[in-house]
Design a protein around this motif. Structure first.
Motif: not given
Length: 672
Positions: A54-55, A57-59, A61, A64-65, A67, A348
């Motif tokens: 998630h570091h 994937v979080g690029r 947002k 990420s949310n 997912h 990812p």
């Protein structure tokens, strides 16, 4: 009716999923053995998923949310559904939690559907287009059949002669969702990435990439050495089964998001490489068949003699690159890679594309002798003269005839060994080296060079697949370094910096290595350098791949420019998303044609920034960017900018340190 149908549907789907999992694992196990810890990997899986994955994937947002809502909702809903509707543990608490989980999943699936309404070109389509519908079917179906368990609908609503049609419809919706979520997860549907991805994180080939404590993921970028003494081991990868089993597992984890495609410099230049398609080619080879079902962007090679989608095929024990007939991959696809690791940085699922490409190159070079264009000539030069240009080894210090450089052979012991690299034979890079020498002397650094004892670091040979020549060069360099005592190595070449610091260790050479920008920043912080204020124009900075993505050094060069009084005008693609200059991985040597040149694209990035000068920290980057015709900006190495700004310190300055502190560590004892 549903009370009877649901357990049958759920446990049938689970049984098929288990059968599919066994089949999938057998596909992976066709690969060569790889030592992993089953227990440690499974224990580490939650952290690797929640933190490391998630570091990346979080690029994004939004994704990420999405997912978190979709994947988290699915995992919770699947477990609770088995308890409530499979085992009949229908209490209001579990039912309420199941409603919340399925509702979360449904909301996430709406965002997945929104993304698929007009998907970007990098996203694969085909079966992936049905995924939002399947996610909605599963979450909505589970939500509706759970309402009676918490008293939100009458218990008898779905029972009796008049409600059988509604019950069948709901059972059908749930069956649709179960088919995609459970059956498809192990038999090859879009959800396959969830099963393979989880195990890939647990049994990753580079476990050191993952964080073990607070502060983020680790870094593992050095290529793995071949055991050249094992006659039974293949020299590189000829067929899919030659990969290790966890490499095959990693390929199977690909979610086809196309992030690698979006950042690949070769793909953008129109060269015949798409990292996403390459990974899917390996999946096709692992399972056997053709790439006809692939629904993403192809290798951009149709206009350059390449094969369109549907004409690549292979099998686990068939050649990846065939001499004739159908094959999984064309050789030019492998030689297009600059090894910049942009694909690996963005993935990812944490797939190691570059490792796979170099493994396949090793077979082409070592077994077939098929290195294109000037590749064979460069490798022959390295063998004959210890440098890729074929220059007389005795001329390595000709550029410094007037500098009286101290030699390790004379001093035996110094603080800093200055590693020149093969830029010593290049007239342009000699200016950088002279500037660096000036800086070191201004700071009164106790340094020396190997001179004619220095050989090529082996970086080019290794990236071209010639592991034998790399190991020969490395071992001879290690033997030379073992004769002397020094605290650290400093070099202006990120490729030598990376190889010496990260790849010599497997062969017995452990050193503390500094890139010259890092070392200059340390000298400035220690008060050993003083600069005049910058009087030039606007400046941007180009991050070298082998300094940035490979070694995580982004701040030191910028700190040096800041110390010079320069405010950096960042390019849109900078830091870990910096665009490659096109000079790595032997790409200028293999010279695979495309629609445009990678350095031209990078200098266009410079132009868009509005900068008049681009600061660099790599001889390859300097050569590639200065080779752009009609460039709008001047190219200068950081060492040159620092040398021009030096202010001589007054004699007896309190910041002066002793010229030669005792070096008490041998080359063998210094460990990174």
């Amino acid at each position: 009716m549903l009370e009877t149908l649901l357990p049958i549907l759920i446990f049938t789907a689970l049984a098929l999923a288990v059968i599919g999992a066994v089949r999938r694992i057998r596909l992976w196990r066709q690969g060569r053995p790889s030592r992993v810890s089953l227990f440690k990997g499974l224990v580490a899986l939650p952290r690797r998923y929640l933190v490391d994955l998630h570091h990346v994937v979080g690029r994004d947002k939004m994704i990420s949310n999405t997912h978190v809502a979709t994947a988290g909702g699915f995992v919770a809903a699947a477990v609770l559904m088995i308890l409530v509707h499979g085992l009949g543990i229908a209490n209001p608490l579990l039912g309420g939690l199941l409603l919340l989980a399925s509702a979360s999943m449904f909301v996430g699936s709406l965002f997945v559907a929104r993304r698929r309404l007009n998907p970007p070109a990098r996203l694969s389509k085909g079966s992936w287009m049905r995924l939002p519908k399947s996610l909605m079917a599963f979450s909505l179906g589970v939500f509706l059949i759970t309402l009676p368990t918490v008293g939100l609908l009458p218990e008898g609503l779905l029972e009796g002669s008049g409600s059988w049609l509604l019950a069948l419809v709901l059972a059908g919706v749930v069956a649709w969702g179960l088919g995609e979520m459970f059956f498809g997860m192990t038999w090859g549907g879009p959800m396959k990435h969830a099963f393979a991805g989880a195990l890939h994180l647990a049994f990753h080939r580079r476990a050191e990439r993952f964080s073990t404590k607070k502060g983020g993921a680790g870094r593992s970028t050095g290529l793995k050495a071949l055991n050249l003494e094992d006659e039974a081991a293949p020299l590189g990868v000829e067929k899919p089964a030659d990969f290790t089993w966890n490499q095959l597992l990693g390929f199977d984890a690909c979610v086809q998001c196309g992030r690698c495609e979006a950042v690949c410099p070769a793909f953008a230049a129109g060269q015949p490489l798409n990292p996403k398609k390459l990974i899917q080619d390996m999946v096709v080879g692992m399972a056997g068949g053709s790439d006809a079902a692939y629904a993403g962007s192809p290798h951009p090679s149709q206009g350059l003699g390449g094969k369109p989608v549907g004409e690549h095929a292979g099998s686990p024990h068939g050649p990846i690159v065939a001499l004739q007939g159908k094959a999984l991959v064309d050789a030019d696809t492998l030689w297009s890679c600059t090894t910049c690791r942009a694909c690996v940085e963005e993935c990812p699922m944490m797939i190691e594309h570059v490792d796979a490409i170099v493994d396949m190159r090793r077979h082409l070079t070592l077994e077939r002798g098929k290195t294109p264009n000037k590749g064979a000539e460069v490798l022959d030069n390295l063998i004959a003269t210890d440098n890729p240009g074929g220059f007389d080894p005795g001329s390595r210090l000709n550029w410094a005839a007037d500098l009286s450089l101290p030699l390790m052979a004379d001093l035996k012991q110094v603080d800093v060994l200055l590693w020149l690299g093969d830029g010593a034979f290049d007239m342009r890079n000699q200016r950088t080296l002279r500037a660096l020498v000036k800086v070191l002397r201004a700071a009164e650094v106790d340094f020396a060079v190997l001179g004619t004892e220095e050989r090529d670091s082996g970086d080019v040979a290794r990236r071209l697949g010639d592991e034998a020549t790399f190991q020969s060069l490395a071992k001879r360099n290690i033997a030379t370094l073992a004769q002397y005592r020094f605290l650290q190595i400093v070099t202006c070449d990120p490729h030598s910096f990376h190889v010496l610091g990260n790849e010599y260790g497997e062969l017995g050479g452990h050193y503390e290595v500094r890139h010259h920008s890092t070392f200059i920043a340390e000298l400035f912080d220690a008060g050993r350098l003083t600069f005049a204020s910058w009087k030039g124009g606007s400046v941007t900075y180009h991050d070298p791949c082998y300094l940035g993505r490979y070694n995580g050094e982004y701040e030191a060069p910028r700190n040096v420019l800041k110390a010079l009084g320069i405010e950096v005008k960042e390019m849109e693609r900078s830091s870990y998303r910096s665009r490659c200059c096109g000079g790595g991985g032997g790409a200028p040597i293999t010279d695979i044609p495309g629609k445009q040149r990678i350095p031209d694209m990078r200098m266009n990035d410079v132009k868009e920034s509005g900068a008049e000068l681009v600061a660099v920290g790599c001889p390859q980057c300097t050569a590639m960017l200065e080779g752009v015709v009609d460039a709008s900006a001047e190219v200068r190495d950081i060492a040159e900018l620092v040398a021009d700004a030096l202010v001589e310190r007054p004699a007896g300055d309190a910041s002066d340190g002793p010229r030669r502190p005792a070096a008490t560590t041998t080359a063998e004892e210094v460990t990174v």
